[in-house]
Design a protein around this motif. Structure first.
Motif, PDB file in Angstrom:
ATOM      1  N   MET A   1     -11.909   3.231  51.883  1.00  0.00           N
ATOM      2  CA  MET A   1     -10.804   2.554  51.251  1.00  0.00           C
ATOM      3  C   MET A   1      -9.533   2.901  52.019  1.00  0.00           C
ATOM      4  O   MET A   1      -9.209   4.056  52.217  1.00  0.00           O
ATOM      5  CB  MET A   1     -10.710   3.009  49.790  1.00  0.00           C
ATOM      6  CG  MET A   1      -9.613   2.295  49.030  1.00  0.00           C
ATOM      7  SD  MET A   1      -9.835   2.404  47.252  1.00  0.00           S
ATOM      8  CE  MET A   1      -8.964   3.897  46.888  1.00  0.00           C
ATOM      9  N   ALA A   2      -8.813   1.913  52.442  1.00  0.00           N
ATOM     10  CA  ALA A   2      -7.599   2.106  53.229  1.00  0.00           C
ATOM     11  C   ALA A   2      -6.449   2.531  52.329  1.00  0.00           C
ATOM     12  O   ALA A   2      -6.302   2.038  51.225  1.00  0.00           O
ATOM     13  CB  ALA A   2      -7.245   0.819  53.962  1.00  0.00           C
ATOM     14  N   GLU A   3      -5.664   3.455  52.836  1.00  0.00           N
ATOM     15  CA  GLU A   3      -4.498   3.908  52.088  1.00  0.00           C
ATOM     16  C   GLU A   3      -3.374   2.905  52.293  1.00  0.00           C
ATOM     17  O   GLU A   3      -3.170   2.369  53.378  1.00  0.00           O
ATOM     18  CB  GLU A   3      -4.084   5.287  52.603  1.00  0.00           C
ATOM     19  CG  GLU A   3      -3.079   5.951  51.717  1.00  0.00           C
ATOM     20  CD  GLU A   3      -2.861   7.396  52.113  1.00  0.00           C
ATOM     21  OE1 GLU A   3      -1.732   7.858  51.913  1.00  0.00           O
ATOM     22  OE2 GLU A   3      -3.790   8.030  52.615  1.00  0.00           O
ATOM     23  N   ILE A   4      -2.650   2.644  51.258  1.00  0.00           N
ATOM     24  CA  ILE A   4      -1.547   1.680  51.310  1.00  0.00           C
ATOM     25  C   ILE A   4      -0.318   2.364  51.886  1.00  0.00           C
ATOM     26  O   ILE A   4       0.021   3.489  51.525  1.00  0.00           O
ATOM     27  CB  ILE A   4      -1.233   1.131  49.896  1.00  0.00           C
ATOM     28  CG1 ILE A   4      -2.460   0.396  49.373  1.00  0.00           C
ATOM     29  CG2 ILE A   4      -0.018   0.235  49.916  1.00  0.00           C
ATOM     30  CD1 ILE A   4      -2.344  -0.023  47.926  1.00  0.00           C
ATOM     31  N   ASN A   8       8.702   3.179  52.142  1.00  0.00           N
ATOM     32  CA  ASN A   8       9.761   4.145  52.444  1.00  0.00           C
ATOM     33  C   ASN A   8       9.361   5.112  53.563  1.00  0.00           C
ATOM     34  O   ASN A   8      10.179   5.896  54.019  1.00  0.00           O
ATOM     35  CB  ASN A   8      10.128   4.942  51.192  1.00  0.00           C
ATOM     36  CG  ASN A   8      10.724   4.058  50.124  1.00  0.00           C
ATOM     37  OD1 ASN A   8      11.498   3.149  50.423  1.00  0.00           O
ATOM     38  ND2 ASN A   8      10.357   4.293  48.881  1.00  0.00           N
ATOM     39  N   GLU A   9       8.112   5.070  53.975  1.00  0.00           N
ATOM     40  CA  GLU A   9       7.636   5.943  55.038  1.00  0.00           C
ATOM     41  C   GLU A   9       7.628   5.183  56.368  1.00  0.00           C
ATOM     42  O   GLU A   9       7.494   3.965  56.382  1.00  0.00           O
ATOM     43  CB  GLU A   9       6.204   6.406  54.757  1.00  0.00           C
ATOM     44  CG  GLU A   9       6.088   7.332  53.573  1.00  0.00           C
ATOM     45  CD  GLU A   9       4.651   7.757  53.350  1.00  0.00           C
ATOM     46  OE1 GLU A   9       4.475   8.901  52.918  1.00  0.00           O
ATOM     47  OE2 GLU A   9       3.723   6.966  53.579  1.00  0.00           O
ATOM     48  N   PRO A  10       7.722   5.915  57.461  1.00  0.00           N
ATOM     49  CA  PRO A  10       7.624   5.256  58.771  1.00  0.00           C
ATOM     50  C   PRO A  10       6.267   4.571  58.925  1.00  0.00           C
ATOM     51  O   PRO A  10       5.265   5.020  58.366  1.00  0.00           O
ATOM     52  CB  PRO A  10       7.757   6.411  59.764  1.00  0.00           C
ATOM     53  CG  PRO A  10       8.384   7.524  59.004  1.00  0.00           C
ATOM     54  CD  PRO A  10       7.969   7.344  57.570  1.00  0.00           C
ATOM     55  N   ALA A  11       6.238   3.491  59.695  1.00  0.00           N
ATOM     56  CA  ALA A  11       4.990   2.775  59.959  1.00  0.00           C
ATOM     57  C   ALA A  11       3.962   3.738  60.545  1.00  0.00           C
ATOM     58  O   ALA A  11       4.292   4.582  61.376  1.00  0.00           O
ATOM     59  CB  ALA A  11       5.241   1.619  60.912  1.00  0.00           C
ATOM     60  N   GLY A  12       2.734   3.628  60.100  1.00  0.00           N
ATOM     61  CA  GLY A  12       1.661   4.451  60.636  1.00  0.00           C
ATOM     62  C   GLY A  12       1.450   5.763  59.904  1.00  0.00           C
ATOM     63  O   GLY A  12       0.515   6.499  60.214  1.00  0.00           O
ATOM     64  N   THR A  13       2.266   6.067  58.915  1.00  0.00           N
ATOM     65  CA  THR A  13       2.153   7.349  58.214  1.00  0.00           C
ATOM     66  C   THR A  13       0.842   7.460  57.447  1.00  0.00           C
ATOM     67  O   THR A  13       0.192   8.512  57.473  1.00  0.00           O
ATOM     68  CB  THR A  13       3.350   7.559  57.273  1.00  0.00           C
ATOM     69  OG1 THR A  13       4.546   7.513  58.055  1.00  0.00           O
ATOM     70  CG2 THR A  13       3.278   8.889  56.558  1.00  0.00           C
ATOM     71  N   HIS A  76      -1.980   8.153  68.102  1.00  0.00           N
ATOM     72  CA  HIS A  76      -1.391   7.425  66.974  1.00  0.00           C
ATOM     73  C   HIS A  76       0.081   7.817  66.798  1.00  0.00           C
ATOM     74  O   HIS A  76       0.937   6.956  66.584  1.00  0.00           O
ATOM     75  CB  HIS A  76      -2.180   7.704  65.693  1.00  0.00           C
ATOM     76  CG  HIS A  76      -1.657   6.976  64.511  1.00  0.00           C
ATOM     77  ND1 HIS A  76      -1.917   5.636  64.298  1.00  0.00           N
ATOM     78  CD2 HIS A  76      -0.865   7.376  63.493  1.00  0.00           C
ATOM     79  CE1 HIS A  76      -1.309   5.252  63.186  1.00  0.00           C
ATOM     80  NE2 HIS A  76      -0.675   6.294  62.676  1.00  0.00           N
ATOM     81  N   CYS A  77       0.362   9.099  66.911  1.00  0.00           N
ATOM     82  CA  CYS A  77       1.744   9.573  66.772  1.00  0.00           C
ATOM     83  C   CYS A  77       2.631   9.005  67.873  1.00  0.00           C
ATOM     84  O   CYS A  77       3.769   8.597  67.606  1.00  0.00           O
ATOM     85  CB  CYS A  77       1.793  11.095  66.777  1.00  0.00           C
ATOM     86  SG  CYS A  77       1.163  11.827  65.256  1.00  0.00           S
ATOM     87  N   ARG A  78       2.120   8.964  69.094  1.00  0.00           N
ATOM     88  CA  ARG A  78       2.904   8.382  70.190  1.00  0.00           C
ATOM     89  C   ARG A  78       3.155   6.895  69.942  1.00  0.00           C
ATOM     90  O   ARG A  78       4.266   6.409  70.141  1.00  0.00           O
ATOM     91  CB  ARG A  78       2.183   8.573  71.532  1.00  0.00           C
ATOM     92  CG  ARG A  78       2.321   9.962  72.101  1.00  0.00           C
ATOM     93  CD  ARG A  78       1.814  10.039  73.525  1.00  0.00           C
ATOM     94  NE  ARG A  78       0.436   9.598  73.675  1.00  0.00           N
ATOM     95  CZ  ARG A  78      -0.645  10.369  73.522  1.00  0.00           C
ATOM     96  NH1 ARG A  78      -0.488  11.644  73.211  1.00  0.00           N
ATOM     97  NH2 ARG A  78      -1.850   9.876  73.684  1.00  0.00           N
ATOM     98  N   THR A  79       2.119   6.184  69.512  1.00  0.00           N
ATOM     99  CA  THR A  79       2.235   4.746  69.267  1.00  0.00           C
ATOM    100  C   THR A  79       3.282   4.438  68.204  1.00  0.00           C
ATOM    101  O   THR A  79       4.052   3.494  68.331  1.00  0.00           O
ATOM    102  CB  THR A  79       0.874   4.159  68.827  1.00  0.00           C
ATOM    103  OG1 THR A  79      -0.057   4.369  69.883  1.00  0.00           O
ATOM    104  CG2 THR A  79       0.971   2.684  68.512  1.00  0.00           C
ATOM    105  N   HIS A  80       3.310   5.257  67.151  1.00  0.00           N
ATOM    106  CA  HIS A  80       4.209   5.003  66.023  1.00  0.00           C
ATOM    107  C   HIS A  80       5.424   5.925  66.005  1.00  0.00           C
ATOM    108  O   HIS A  80       6.176   5.936  65.031  1.00  0.00           O
ATOM    109  CB  HIS A  80       3.438   5.125  64.705  1.00  0.00           C
ATOM    110  CG  HIS A  80       2.393   4.069  64.557  1.00  0.00           C
ATOM    111  ND1 HIS A  80       2.691   2.790  64.160  1.00  0.00           N
ATOM    112  CD2 HIS A  80       1.068   4.092  64.777  1.00  0.00           C
ATOM    113  CE1 HIS A  80       1.584   2.076  64.135  1.00  0.00           C
ATOM    114  NE2 HIS A  80       0.579   2.843  64.514  1.00  0.00           N
TER     115      HIS A  80
END
Length: 92
Positions: A1-4, A8-13, A76-80
């Protein structure tokens, strides 16, 4: 199940949290398997030499798996453009 994603959080959090959870769960699985291997070795099931080989091979495999997950997290961190906060969730 994907987390929504929380708006208010940065993209990719949410994905970062999922990857960190994947790392944590793999670490737990490694610990459990390590305990079982140690029990098998200590029970005399294997010679000392076999036990050392099994243990070394297992540790190498664990490290490779965790390194791959860590690489996913870093990418992922670099991308976002996110901070890993690795000191808070990784055991080194």
């Amino acid at each position: 199940m994907a987390e929504i994603e929380d708006l208010n959080e940065p993209a990719g959090t949410a994905e970062l949290r999922r990857l960190q959870d994947k790392y944590r769960k793999q670490n737990i699985a490694n610990d459990r398997a390590r305990e079982q291997i140690e029990e098998d070795i200590n029970s005399g099931r294997y010679s000392e030499e076999q036990g050392n080989e099994i243990s070394a091979s297992f540790e190498q495999s664990c490290r490779e798996i965790l390194d791959r997950i860590q690489d996913e997290i870093e990418a992922h961190c670099r991308t976002h453009n996110l901070q890993e906060a690795s000191a808070h969730w990784m055991d080194g």
